[in-house]
Design an enzyme around this catalytic site. Sequence first.
Site, PDB file in Angstrom:
ATOM      1  N   MET A 124      -8.931   8.273   0.050  1.00  0.00           N
ATOM      2  CA  MET A 124      -9.839   8.596   1.173  1.00  0.00           C
ATOM      3  C   MET A 124     -10.347  10.024   1.024  1.00  0.00           C
ATOM      4  O   MET A 124      -9.570  10.921   0.676  1.00  0.00           O
ATOM      5  CB  MET A 124      -9.095   8.477   2.501  1.00  0.00           C
ATOM      6  CG  MET A 124      -8.415   7.140   2.710  1.00  0.00           C
ATOM      7  SD  MET A 124      -7.515   7.135   4.275  1.00  0.00           S
ATOM      8  CE  MET A 124      -6.720   5.523   4.200  1.00  0.00           C
ATOM      9  N   HIS A 176      -1.064  -1.030  -4.242  1.00  0.00           N
ATOM     10  CA  HIS A 176      -2.388  -0.710  -3.697  1.00  0.00           C
ATOM     11  C   HIS A 176      -2.428   0.791  -3.448  1.00  0.00           C
ATOM     12  O   HIS A 176      -1.530   1.356  -2.819  1.00  0.00           O
ATOM     13  CB  HIS A 176      -2.584  -1.515  -2.418  1.00  0.00           C
ATOM     14  CG  HIS A 176      -3.933  -1.401  -1.803  1.00  0.00           C
ATOM     15  ND1 HIS A 176      -5.022  -2.097  -2.276  1.00  0.00           N
ATOM     16  CD2 HIS A 176      -4.378  -0.694  -0.738  1.00  0.00           C
ATOM     17  CE1 HIS A 176      -6.079  -1.819  -1.529  1.00  0.00           C
ATOM     18  NE2 HIS A 176      -5.717  -0.960  -0.584  1.00  0.00           N
ATOM     19  N   HIS A 223      -8.238   1.523  -4.279  1.00  0.00           N
ATOM     20  CA  HIS A 223      -9.218   1.221  -3.234  1.00  0.00           C
ATOM     21  C   HIS A 223      -9.934   2.525  -2.889  1.00  0.00           C
ATOM     22  O   HIS A 223      -9.356   3.398  -2.249  1.00  0.00           O
ATOM     23  CB  HIS A 223      -8.452   0.639  -2.033  1.00  0.00           C
ATOM     24  CG  HIS A 223      -9.276   0.364  -0.818  1.00  0.00           C
ATOM     25  ND1 HIS A 223      -8.723   0.072   0.407  1.00  0.00           N
ATOM     26  CD2 HIS A 223     -10.622   0.320  -0.624  1.00  0.00           C
ATOM     27  CE1 HIS A 223      -9.677  -0.125   1.293  1.00  0.00           C
ATOM     28  NE2 HIS A 223     -10.841   0.030   0.704  1.00  0.00           N
ATOM     29  N   ASP A 226      -6.841  -6.619   3.614  1.00  0.00           N
ATOM     30  CA  ASP A 226      -6.205  -5.303   3.746  1.00  0.00           C
ATOM     31  C   ASP A 226      -6.353  -4.799   5.176  1.00  0.00           C
ATOM     32  O   ASP A 226      -7.471  -4.612   5.667  1.00  0.00           O
ATOM     33  CB  ASP A 226      -6.893  -4.346   2.751  1.00  0.00           C
ATOM     34  CG  ASP A 226      -6.304  -2.933   2.749  1.00  0.00           C
ATOM     35  OD1 ASP A 226      -5.257  -2.716   3.375  1.00  0.00           O
ATOM     36  OD2 ASP A 226      -6.914  -2.067   2.094  1.00  0.00           O
ATOM     37  N   MET A 274     -11.860  -6.089   4.448  1.00  0.00           N
ATOM     38  CA  MET A 274     -11.077  -5.201   5.308  1.00  0.00           C
ATOM     39  C   MET A 274     -10.832  -5.916   6.641  1.00  0.00           C
ATOM     40  O   MET A 274     -11.761  -6.408   7.277  1.00  0.00           O
ATOM     41  CB  MET A 274     -11.825  -3.887   5.586  1.00  0.00           C
ATOM     42  CG  MET A 274     -11.885  -2.915   4.414  1.00  0.00           C
ATOM     43  SD  MET A 274     -10.289  -2.526   3.660  1.00  0.00           S
ATOM     44  CE  MET A 274      -9.386  -1.777   5.024  1.00  0.00           C
ATOM     45  N   ASP A 334      -4.642   3.818  -1.939  1.00  0.00           N
ATOM     46  CA  ASP A 334      -5.746   4.093  -1.017  1.00  0.00           C
ATOM     47  C   ASP A 334      -6.270   5.515  -1.145  1.00  0.00           C
ATOM     48  O   ASP A 334      -5.591   6.463  -0.763  1.00  0.00           O
ATOM     49  CB  ASP A 334      -5.264   3.890   0.429  1.00  0.00           C
ATOM     50  CG  ASP A 334      -5.129   2.423   0.785  1.00  0.00           C
ATOM     51  OD1 ASP A 334      -6.100   1.681   0.596  1.00  0.00           O
ATOM     52  OD2 ASP A 334      -4.036   2.020   1.251  1.00  0.00           O
ATOM     53  N   MET A 357     -12.120   4.621  -0.860  1.00  0.00           N
ATOM     54  CA  MET A 357     -12.796   4.783   0.434  1.00  0.00           C
ATOM     55  C   MET A 357     -13.473   6.147   0.411  1.00  0.00           C
ATOM     56  O   MET A 357     -13.070   7.078   1.128  1.00  0.00           O
ATOM     57  CB  MET A 357     -11.767   4.678   1.572  1.00  0.00           C
ATOM     58  CG  MET A 357     -11.305   3.251   1.812  1.00  0.00           C
ATOM     59  SD  MET A 357      -9.796   3.198   2.804  1.00  0.00           S
ATOM     60  CE  MET A 357      -8.582   3.420   1.527  1.00  0.00           C
ATOM     61  N   SER A 398       0.840  -1.199   0.000  1.00  0.00           N
ATOM     62  CA  SER A 398       0.000   0.000   0.000  1.00  0.00           C
ATOM     63  C   SER A 398       0.871   1.244   0.000  1.00  0.00           C
ATOM     64  O   SER A 398       1.645   1.483   0.937  1.00  0.00           O
ATOM     65  CB  SER A 398      -0.894   0.004   1.240  1.00  0.00           C
ATOM     66  OG  SER A 398      -1.404   1.303   1.427  1.00  0.00           O
TER      67      SER A 398
HETATM   68  C1  DX5 Z   1      -6.537   1.318   5.468  1.00  0.00           C
HETATM   69  C2  DX5 Z   1      -6.027   1.120   4.054  1.00  0.00           C
HETATM   70  C3  DX5 Z   1      -4.931   0.117   3.960  1.00  0.00           C
HETATM   71  C4  DX5 Z   1      -3.696   0.488   4.734  1.00  0.00           C
HETATM   72  C5  DX5 Z   1      -3.004  -0.756   5.124  1.00  0.00           C
HETATM   73  O1  DX5 Z   1      -7.596   2.177   5.457  1.00  0.00           O
HETATM   74  O2  DX5 Z   1      -7.082   0.653   3.215  1.00  0.00           O
HETATM   75  O3  DX5 Z   1      -4.628  -0.219   2.620  1.00  0.00           O
HETATM   76  O4  DX5 Z   1      -2.823   1.317   4.018  1.00  0.00           O
HETATM   77  O5  DX5 Z   1      -1.967  -0.443   5.981  1.00  0.00           O
HETATM   78  P1  DX5 Z   1      -1.398  -1.458   7.065  1.00  0.00           P
HETATM   79  O6  DX5 Z   1      -0.838  -2.652   6.321  1.00  0.00           O
HETATM   80  O7  DX5 Z   1      -0.384  -0.658   7.766  1.00  0.00           O
HETATM   81  O8  DX5 Z   1      -2.552  -1.871   7.945  1.00  0.00           O
HETATM   82 ZN    ZN Z   2      -6.606  -0.220   1.193  1.00  0.00          ZN
END
Ligand code: DX5
Ligand code: ZN
Length: 214
Positions: A36, A32, A65, A174, A136, A34, A67, A7
Amino acid sequence: MVKVLPSLLSVDFLNLKEELDQLEKANVDGLHFDVMDGQFVPNISIGIPLLDAVKSYSNLPIDVHLMIEQPEKYIKLFAEHGADMISVHVEATPHIHSAIEEIKQLNKKAGVVINPGTPVETILPVLSNVDYVLVMTVNPGFGGQSFIEQCINKIEQLNQLKHENNLTFDIEVDGGINDQTSKVCIEQGATMLVTGSYFFKQDNYAQVTETLKG
Ligand code: DX5
Ligand code: ZN
């Protein structure tokens, strides 16, 4: 074979080119990414400008991903900017089926995501439509949180459904994935591992990738 997708939330952004070189050499299966929005999750992260930068430099497939609230508004944008896989949360839209179909029409791999508090039953109607299900294993929003053990049952349940119904979707996990939690997830049927804080703490990315694949 299990796939490993680091990620980028935990990457050293000030060293991005070198990090991307190392990741490519380490034989990871993708990156990956992320996204947000500060609404669906209590944090704001990365978006299109960084995706463009990464895409202009690295050949690794990008797993976006989302979110975010109303993900359908942004699917096309992320597809046009080079996402290879896009996943949307079932909790974020009343139109999960059409969101998935839109991703597939754009010729991208489509994933559906469930939060730790969301049961597998919620996504039964779309299991035959998706390329992957993202389970998740932390509440989304932040890297570096601890793996939630109760989510393991859902991996097993999905794996059973997959085999009973001759489906081919991947099961991605994840949150809190490390050399221990990855083993449990793989045992229950996970085929894709996302790893952020654990992965980027290591000195040797090739070695940790191999270890995680088991
Ligand atoms: C959390 C993200 C993950 C995160 C994972 O909201 O979707 O992808 O970056 O990080 P670790 O492996 O540190 O839990
Ligand atoms: Zn993620």
